[in-house]
Write an enzyme that holds these catalytic residues in place. Sequence first.
Site, short mmCIF file in Angstrom:
data_model
loop_
_atom_site.label_atom_id
_atom_site.label_comp_id
_atom_site.label_asym_id
_atom_site.label_seq_id
_atom_site.Cartn_x
_atom_site.Cartn_y
_atom_site.Cartn_z
N HIS A 142 -41.49 61.43 108.71
CA HIS A 142 -41.91 60.66 109.70
C HIS A 142 -42.82 59.58 109.68
CE1 HIS A 142 -39.18 64.04 111.41
NE2 HIS A 142 -40.08 64.71 110.59
N SER A 153 -48.29 31.92 99.99
CA SER A 153 -48.31 31.10 100.46
C SER A 153 -47.56 29.56 100.74
CB SER A 153 -47.79 31.53 102.50
OG SER A 153 -46.95 31.00 103.19
N LYS A 202 -52.54 33.91 103.50
CA LYS A 202 -52.12 35.27 102.90
C LYS A 202 -52.02 35.63 101.08
CE LYS A 202 -49.38 36.61 104.47
NZ LYS A 202 -47.79 36.76 104.83
N GLU A 212 -43.11 44.58 96.74
CA GLU A 212 -41.66 43.80 97.39
C GLU A 212 -40.53 43.46 96.17
OE1 GLU A 212 -42.72 41.15 101.00
OE2 GLU A 212 -44.68 40.67 99.33
#
Lengths: 468, 468, 468, 468
Positions: free
Chosen positions: B166, B287, B293, B300
Amino acid sequence: MKDNSTGKRKNEKLWGGRFADSSSPITEEISASIQFDSRMYRQDIKGSIAHAEMLNKMGILNDEELKKIVNGLDEIREEIEKGKFLFSRSLEDIHMNIESRLTEKIGETGKKLHTARSRNDQVALDMRLYLRDEISLIKELLKSLIVLLVKLAEKNIDAVMPGYTHLQVAQPVRFSHHMLAYAWKFIRDMKRLDHAAEACSLLPLGAGALAGVNYPADREFVKKRLDFREINLNSMDAVSDRDFILDFLYFASVLGMHLSRFCEEIVLWSSAEFGFISLAHNVTTGSSIMPQKRNPDIAELVRGKTGRLYGNLFSLLTVMKGLPMTYNRDLQEDKEPLFDSIDTVILSLEGMNEMLKGMKINKDRMKKAIYRNFSTATDIADYLAQKGVPFRDSHEIVGSIVRYCEEENVDFFNLKTETLKSFSLFFDNDIEDIIDPARSTERKISQGSTSTDSIKDQIFLIKSRLQI
Amino acid sequence: MKDNSTGKRKNEKLWGGRFADSSSPITEEISASIQFDSRMYRQDIKGSIAHAEMLNKMGILNDEELKKIVNGLDEIREEIEKGKFLFSRSLEDIHMNIESRLTEKIGETGKKLHTARSRNDQVALDMRLYLRDEISLIKELLKSLIVLLVKLAEKNIDAVMPGYTHLQVAQPVRFSHHMLAYAWKFIRDMKRLDHAAEACSLLPLGAGALAGVNYPADREFVKKRLDFREINLNSMDAVSDRDFILDFLYFASVLGMHLSRFCEEIVLWSSAEFGFISLAHNVTTGSSIMPQKRNPDIAELVRGKTGRLYGNLFSLLTVMKGLPMTYNRDLQEDKEPLFDSIDTVILSLEGMNEMLKGMKINKDRMKKAIYRNFSTATDIADYLAQKGVPFRDSHEIVGSIVRYCEEENVDFFNLKTETLKSFSLFFDNDIEDIIDPARSTERKISQGSTSTDSIKDQIFLIKSRLQI
Amino acid sequence: MKDNSTGKRKNEKLWGGRFADSSSPITEEISASIQFDSRMYRQDIKGSIAHAEMLNKMGILNDEELKKIVNGLDEIREEIEKGKFLFSRSLEDIHMNIESRLTEKIGETGKKLHTARSRNDQVALDMRLYLRDEISLIKELLKSLIVLLVKLAEKNIDAVMPGYTHLQVAQPVRFSHHMLAYAWKFIRDMKRLDHAAEACSLLPLGAGALAGVNYPADREFVKKRLDFREINLNSMDAVSDRDFILDFLYFASVLGMHLSRFCEEIVLWSSAEFGFISLAHNVTTGSSIMPQKRNPDIAELVRGKTGRLYGNLFSLLTVMKGLPMTYNRDLQEDKEPLFDSIDTVILSLEGMNEMLKGMKINKDRMKKAIYRNFSTATDIADYLAQKGVPFRDSHEIVGSIVRYCEEENVDFFNLKTETLKSFSLFFDNDIEDIIDPARSTERKISQGSTSTDSIKDQIFLIKSRLQI
Amino acid sequence: MKDNSTGKRKNEKLWGGRFADSSSPITEEISASIQFDSRMYRQDIKGSIAHAEMLNKMGILNDEELKKIVNGLDEIREEIEKGKFLFSRSLEDIHMNIESRLTEKIGETGKKLHTARSRNDQVALDMRLYLRDEISLIKELLKSLIVLLVKLAEKNIDAVMPGYTHLQVAQPVRFSHHMLAYAWKFIRDMKRLDHAAEACSLLPLGAGALAGVNYPADREFVKKRLDFREINLNSMDAVSDRDFILDFLYFASVLGMHLSRFCEEIVLWSSAEFGFISLAHNVTTGSSIMPQKRNPDIAELVRGKTGRLYGNLFSLLTVMKGLPMTYNRDLQEDKEPLFDSIDTVILSLEGMNEMLKGMKINKDRMKKAIYRNFSTATDIADYLAQKGVPFRDSHEIVGSIVRYCEEENVDFFNLKTETLKSFSLFFDNDIEDIIDPARSTERKISQGSTSTDSIKDQIFLIKSRLQI
């Protein structure tokens, strides 16, 4: 589940020690799975007995405690089967319902059963046991369907019908060949079902919550006791893995796809326009308004049920996407798609069997239909090719003949040899034999073709493969 | 495909004999598959050569004709590979493009190649050959990924981290165990890939358009020549079957699902909040606006690509639903999903391999994290259980301790034995050892647990299984 | 359905005139829908009453007959609601169950009710009425959720947290802005729900089986009576159309997707690593083995339920694919996906509301987190850009500063102006203000930004739009 | 994209300041989107010009700088359209390719363009602009299809054919009514398309990376300049929202479903067994082996393409599931499904239009077919009902007549009145008129029925609604 009581038998959750408040009603409602997972009670009890025996072997339970637990669980199974068990939603799931009832029945000893076990590996075990049992049943039904197809093929080996590509009459084929095409598809489905069964046979029990347990659990013993093939040797994998369910849902989707194709043809053939078959009265239904209707409902419903089989597969694939390790509550959403696909497969196969049993073949309509759309055009092209015309040229020549027939509105099957000769000098009197659709199938002499011999070979092979 | 000419090299379709008009441009556009099926040129040529050899064996082609055809096809393969082949959309597909070019090159003999063959069985053959080749490559990549995981496990066997259920800290586990959990998943994926490969190995050639052919085609010869395991013995099944593509698309979906779970964790662990790993500069990107970044793009993208893998499976399942026998043009829609899933799987596996190679493990951050959320609570419950407290009661006692710590804002790992004794008299000084998360993993002594021994066993087993 | 009797109340189907045999048990089992469509009893009765009134208006029923029918139907509704109605599977569906009971109660007059109506248009009507009612309820729940988000935003407008892209800290944002981002998504969902409601409002009754009816049915009357917006003016479309169900299933899928994103964040934020929020005890549950666990189950379950919402959409899309006109029995498979998505949406929204109500915001943890990962790097680049450095160059400069900090292990937020000047002479003392994350959000002065003013504007706008 | 060079024009990424290493080749390969997003070049340039004008309005760009940027961008558009633009994969996407080229062309000024903008809001803008343009085109094609159906209906209003339920002849209908049933479905699709267009019209530009920008960006100006309806007022929502793409993919799926149903019927009607229509030579194709074949390929391909439309929707739904805020790289996977669905919808609509234009209606075959399967049985039941027999009883009586005809092998349409009277005394001589299928459609007098009047009403209504 005969009884679903939300009245709590015991006020406390079995995990409640560190909680200040009890669950809110909506939490209970959204969390509870007892309304659908109760169907695994037999497997849950079977798994618990094996676990208890293992605990006994390890010295955690003495012989008397084991006996009490086993007897208690046996009684609970009986209570459930007699409809006397009071399921409680507040106890969430089948595991907690049974464990709680056990303690109610046999006292303190019951509280020891969950030693060296977590719900995470327990539910993973139950699902495997449950699915394995259902797979056995499904395999039998699938086999029955194949047997039925083989019988249909044997019985109607004389029936010739149009073979279609693009739903256009292409070449004459034997009805038996058509039936056996599906038989082969279903044989492949059986293999996929075997793969799913094999995937079930990987023992998760002993993984604990996720990291293994602080006891030298004898997993080999449990494996043999529950007849598993292999032990899952990584506890984190064991509690996070649902591949075996996906494998079944995938099997069910492909089976559903095959059934949908078959049913599409049943619907087509039942139409007034095709008229190749008649379904029995007892598998068709009528209309509330149109008194003449007799509809092929089973075929339509089985075709339609493909939707839920696909939907269930994608449902679980979606659930699993992007879930981090190990157990997440999302995984509770694995059950309903599985149960629904199991039920749907069983119902669909039963429906197919019932429908095919009473199906009447209209051989005359089939035979008439092969005289449509120049169904032996390929035979004629082959005839020329065998006389030395390169196939591409013979194809072109026959194409021109077809166009001529259409433009002149002439019947292809009655063309005079003279006329044919005006298209190619290679035509001779033996062409009359070639042009007749009724004789076409036997000229297909390659292995696996639609000829009678090939069909007999297929039947023999399928029978030996399935031992029928 | 280097060149895509819509200018026709030959004005006539190879099936044009019976047609009054030529195709309208939109028909050509919607029908053409050459823009994507040209990638199967090698397999199409390989299949044609085997077919020609068989025709020679049957006496349909003499030795000289065979030689011309084989040479012609070899030259065409070379033309394609050198970018000199002029693909024509008007010729629809790779089969017609190659056959037409062959006849252009070697004349009349080329027109004989299509004897005893249809595009229906030809394309079914090409797809199988093509997929089989790609599966070999994918298997290697998948193996590399497993090897990498095993290496990561071996190298970092000392690293302990929180195991989560969880996404809450549950129990300490070894990082290696976590890596191997994925290794086992990928090993199952290899099995599914083997099933897909096996499904490819069912020879359709010889089925003709749908009914078999009027020649005693030596399918056993072709089977051996092309290294197939079995012959499809029902010609109607052979041209209508796409199960083998579905099996691959399903493999790809489950692999994608596993990768998405792994990538989800890579993304989590790369976050400032978890900080368990650092990815190399060369696999992260920046970025356009935020100069600081460094994003885990590969993780992803691989996670996101699950979408197309699922989509492709569902796409073909939809196409097949309800299709009557045998070949329908809808089946042309089998190619792009297959090709896209092949490409996606390859790219994803390459990406994963690259990303994992340079991944840095931050063992300190991992270790610190196991001191969160009472990660040894289960060990303590087991401690009490081993002293004779029924597990359910010991669970309850530890739950109360946790609640006490939260309410008093006390550190669980530093609780004095005295305090513990106020919860249960079974607590003794040896509890200090139990309460320390750093020692928890080695207490997991069941088979398949997260202990060092179990990890070593797993590594040994995986290595022998994969022969690495 | 409280009672499900398979014992037949009446031996004959209402369509049985032309049938020689009665249905086989498996036909009944696969055909019956009463076990799930009984939930539409209220709508079926409502539709029948409107139809009866129309028949009365047309002179087919006289006033007394109408009265008997209306009273009979009212009584049946009561019987059902009191659990006294005996549902029969042999009567297949809710329509036949009610009609048969009506005739049992009021005799011959009951047999006139089905004049000028078919089950095809009747079921299409009932589904629309049913869905419309459920949509009203769902709209209220969705509105409550938005209200809750607005309240959370209002109450915590001072809380600043990291805004993430790629799960990497990107720029500081206000927690309120984050909550309102979801509010806006749910407002779009309400629009999609309105579209689904509108799609329901197209009257099918009067289409008969497929061709219209032999009576001058006053459809305008029925339209007004049942509060529909439009009449479906093509009877074949009317009985074959299920777009309105798809529209709802699509709404539910997108809502589910939005909820899954929100829940993913709830799960993340509840983790020890993020620690941004604490959920109330009454919406979390524990572990059967790990005494310390408090899991965000509702968030996980709602996230997981996305699977069934997607699955249901694809289920029906699959069912509809390739179905010829008009009604086919496959369409019976429209009900269970719809009912399941309705139930799932309601349960999920209730769960979300419950969970958010008791959610505690840990502002300190949030604030600490904005000091990670150079969250004001963009502000600094903008600072330079505003001093005249082209943005691309200022981005490059700040990138170098970040690299310097990482390599030197220096704290970005404490860099001296002197150090900064070594990267660009444009840096001045005012940079200190810029570099502090706590002040970043208020510098976002564009419309729709994360500044306090923008948030207040959003709240005002949402309140007026929803009239709350 | 004419040219795809992997040779870098500029060695540095535009975000490279803080990176120690350059990207590895596999990172570039998996990250690059230029091979598919280059098709948005026009929209990217349009958006950049609007952004530049806004920067000028805000005083960030002076007039000369603006002019240089606008001219530069105009030149780049021309370069692309003339195939002279060298796309670089190393620059990842269309945005960076264009920006980098701009700076190459106009120097330092180009570097200012990205002020107050991020790729996150830029790509969200470009996608909306692009989709909006394509939607306009699709709307025209959809309208053309409806116009074609209306023309077919007008021209063939005399043609009567069987209406089917369950693919069984049910009641006679007019061919025109059947065509218009699809017209109404497509009109609903236009509404869904309008919803998708509306969803596009929510301006994201100005959201920056996720939090808004440090400039008082005049979003109202940009909104008007780019003709948007609304501004997205929450920057986090703006960069994370892909609802508008889903709305289009959903529209495309439902349209595809409708087309698949229509195409299924085209395929059925083209079969020898139905024979209701003939397709033109120029929209059918032949077989490589069967010289006689003329296959309805467009209908099959359009039906098959439903698969990819569903697959694309499911692909993006999967991508979005469980993604935390705000932008994640997974979202790059939104493009290919969108582009593919756009292309598929356009190609399918063009194909449908072409196919329907040359479709020949075989009215004789249609008319013959209505004499099958007792197509006026309902009319007879209604006849009795109108004479006072309760509908359920009249349904039963007609059912018995049908069974009698089947058992006696008697032709229903030639039954003598005497025979009928033996079933019910209510039969009289006027029944002969009722029993004739040719007159059935005009007896359907309800609004929306298949009568000529109703069809004329529908045509009038559709024409006014679409202003055609």
